[in-house]
Scaffold this motif. Structure first.
Motif, PDB file in Angstrom:
ATOM      1  N   GLU A   1      64.171 -44.237   0.690  1.00 42.48           N
ATOM      2  CA  GLU A   1      62.907 -43.264   0.765  1.00 42.48           C
ATOM      3  C   GLU A   1      62.309 -42.970   1.704  1.00 42.48           C
ATOM      4  OE1 GLU A   1      59.312 -43.286  -2.845  1.00 42.48           O
ATOM      5  OE2 GLU A   1      60.658 -44.513  -2.673  1.00 42.48           O
ATOM      6  N   LEU A   2      62.021 -41.938   1.785  1.00 43.14           N
ATOM      7  CA  LEU A   2      60.787 -42.018   3.705  1.00 43.14           C
ATOM      8  C   LEU A   2      60.135 -41.261   2.660  1.00 43.14           C
ATOM      9  CD1 LEU A   2      63.305 -41.210   6.221  1.00 43.14           C
ATOM     10  CD2 LEU A   2      62.160 -43.292   5.394  1.00 43.14           C
TER      11      LEU A   2
ATOM     12  N   ALA B   1      61.010 -37.237  -0.988  1.00 44.61           N
ATOM     13  CA  ALA B   1      60.290 -36.864  -1.957  1.00 44.61           C
ATOM     14  C   ALA B   1      58.751 -36.425  -1.483  1.00 44.61           C
ATOM     15  CB  ALA B   1      59.747 -37.408  -3.273  1.00 44.61           C
ATOM     16  N   ARG B   2      58.418 -37.313  -0.572  1.00 50.50           N
ATOM     17  CA  ARG B   2      57.138 -37.492   0.867  1.00 50.50           C
ATOM     18  C   ARG B   2      57.799 -36.980   2.192  1.00 50.50           C
ATOM     19  NH1 ARG B   2      56.471 -40.067  -3.551  1.00 50.50           N
ATOM     20  NH2 ARG B   2      54.360 -39.549  -5.525  1.00 50.50           N
TER      21      ARG B   2
ATOM     22  N   LEU C   1      58.999 -29.968  -5.171  1.00 50.86           N
ATOM     23  CA  LEU C   1      58.019 -28.730  -4.387  1.00 50.86           C
ATOM     24  C   LEU C   1      56.548 -28.862  -5.049  1.00 50.86           C
ATOM     25  CD1 LEU C   1      60.884 -26.302  -4.851  1.00 50.86           C
ATOM     26  CD2 LEU C   1      60.032 -26.471  -2.631  1.00 50.86           C
ATOM     27  N   TYR C   2      56.633 -30.447  -5.273  1.00 51.82           N
ATOM     28  CA  TYR C   2      54.557 -29.823  -6.029  1.00 51.82           C
ATOM     29  C   TYR C   2      54.277 -31.263  -5.557  1.00 51.82           C
ATOM     30  CZ  TYR C   2      56.231 -33.895  -8.987  1.00 51.82           C
ATOM     31  OH  TYR C   2      56.550 -35.363  -9.518  1.00 51.82           O
ATOM     32  N   LYS C   3      54.800 -32.391  -4.909  1.00 49.58           N
ATOM     33  CA  LYS C   3      54.238 -33.782  -4.453  1.00 49.58           C
ATOM     34  C   LYS C   3      53.181 -33.445  -3.536  1.00 49.58           C
ATOM     35  CE  LYS C   3      56.641 -36.971  -6.477  1.00 49.58           C
ATOM     36  NZ  LYS C   3      57.862 -36.175  -7.084  1.00 49.58           N
ATOM     37  N   GLY C   4      53.364 -32.804  -1.836  1.00 50.37           N
ATOM     38  CA  GLY C   4      52.105 -32.605  -0.863  1.00 50.37           C
ATOM     39  C   GLY C   4      52.480 -31.103  -1.375  1.00 50.37           C
ATOM     40  N   ILE C   5      53.592 -30.458  -1.466  1.00 54.56           N
ATOM     41  CA  ILE C   5      53.628 -28.796  -1.259  1.00 54.56           C
ATOM     42  C   ILE C   5      52.459 -28.336  -2.267  1.00 54.56           C
ATOM     43  CG2 ILE C   5      54.544 -27.056  -1.681  1.00 54.56           C
ATOM     44  CD1 ILE C   5      55.101 -28.770   0.537  1.00 54.56           C
TER      45      ILE C   5
END
Length: 361
Positions: A143-144, A178-179, A205-209
């Protein structure tokens, strides 16, 4: 007044991006669709969807990408296929992996693969963490950045060493990205350089975007095609992906362009927090546009302080909160997005001072 109504009345909001009410968001989506002549896809076939998949693949330096309704489905599917290909069902994951913490044992109960916790839960991986595993691994999931420890990243040189080590072992290297958009800004590297050496990458497509939901899985064309077939088997073959793709696409370029500014704003916030030692920060210095703040009160008291600041001062400090390891303490995640980017410096400093004073009472 409920929390959502109270937050909407606040003028200084710390976490994330501004939450648009459904009517406002849907109206913006409709206008964008009309301006761009958007048609619905049908079971994954459509001009907008396939152009967006190709765009994400290019950004990551991958052959192909495919939409998936959730990252939870995308990740375990990629790791399942990788393990099957190598005839080794053991996957190494960090102890704070989303698969362990948030996915309700899906990898185990649904028979995807066997998972092994590797490394120290309070720090990112080093290559020695993986080298210490004697087993024949089918895959490694990385995870990054690591969300559960405040958005920490393995140092760049260490990341390259991990890529080389996994390749030498003949295992598949998968990224929980995810990020990833945030990690690239933290590293100061283009997306394709961060993703280079990974065999598959999942991005949200929803966390930071700020989209409605959904994910992309990128890798070789063969892997992506096989994953798409498994998504159908797993119930992910929704007839129209277009609402998710429109919500992401219409703001995608702007969000990516803003990631360095979010990271700079996080550095400003970190410096401002130094004046309030009652608030402890993890990590020791920002590595992405995310911090975890540890405070010396239990969650119930923290929620009362949040409401007090919101009602009396128009300040919204955090969303979710959880008990921390020490008795009588709690912590919360702070994702730095448009809200803090748009807040004047003096208002941010004043809000922190009021929050710290309430914690000290």
């Amino acid at each position: 007044m409920n929390d959502a109504e109270l937050q909407r009345r606040c003028h200084t909001i710390f976490p994330g991006h501004r939450a648009r009410p459904p009517a406002e968001l849907f109206a913006a989506m409709a206008a964008w669709c009309e301006a761009n002549g958007v048609e619905h896809d049908v079971y994954g076939t459509g001009a907008l969807l396939q152009a967006f998949e190709a765009k994400v693949a290019r950004l990551l330096g991958m052959e192909a990408a495919v939409f998936c309704i959730s990252g939870t489905m995308a990740q375990v599917t990629a790791l399942r296929l990788a393990s099957m290909d190598r005839g080794r069902d053991l996957v190494a994951l960090h102890p704070t992996s989303h698969i362990f913490v948030h996915e309700r044992s899906n990898y185990q109960l649904l028979g995807h693969f066997n998972a092994l916790q590797a490394g120290d839960r309070y720090r990112p991986w080093t290559v020695s963490d993986l080298a210490a595993i004697p087993d024949r691994l089918g895959a490694v999931g990385m995870e990054l950045p690591l969300r559960e420890i405040g958005g920490q990243l393995s140092p760049w040189e260490e990341l390259q060493a991990i890529k080389g080590h996994v390749r030498e072992r003949g295992a598949h290297l998968h990224m929980d990205g995810a990020r990833l958009w945030e990690a690239a800004a933290g590293y100061g590297k283009p997306l394709h350089e961060v993703a280079a050496g990974f065999d598959s990458v999942y991005v949200s497509l929803y966390k930071g975007i700020g989209g409605l939901g959904g994910a992309m899985l990128a890798g070789t064309r063969e892997l992506v095609d096989r994953a798409a077939e498994w998504f159908r088997r797993e119930g992910g073959n929704v007839i129209h992906r277009s609402p998710y793709v429109v919500a992401a696409t219409m703001q995608f370029d702007g969000r990516l362009a803003a990631m360095p500014a979010y990271f700079e704003r996080t550095q400003f916030l970190y410096e401002a927090l130094a004046s309030h030692p009652v608030i402890r920060v993890n990590p020791a210095a920002p590595q992405a546009n995310m911090l975890h703040l540890h405070i010396p009160v239990p969650p119930e008291r923290a929620l009362a302080i949040r409401r007090e600041l919101a009602e009396e001062h128009g300040i919204w400090m955090f969303n979710r909160i959880a008990s921390a390891a020490l008795p009588g303490t709690s912590s919360f995640e702070l994702y730095v997005g448009d809200n803090l980017l748009d807040a004047p410096d003096d208002e941010v400093r004043e809000a922190l001072a009021l929050f710290a004073a309430a914690l000290a009472r």
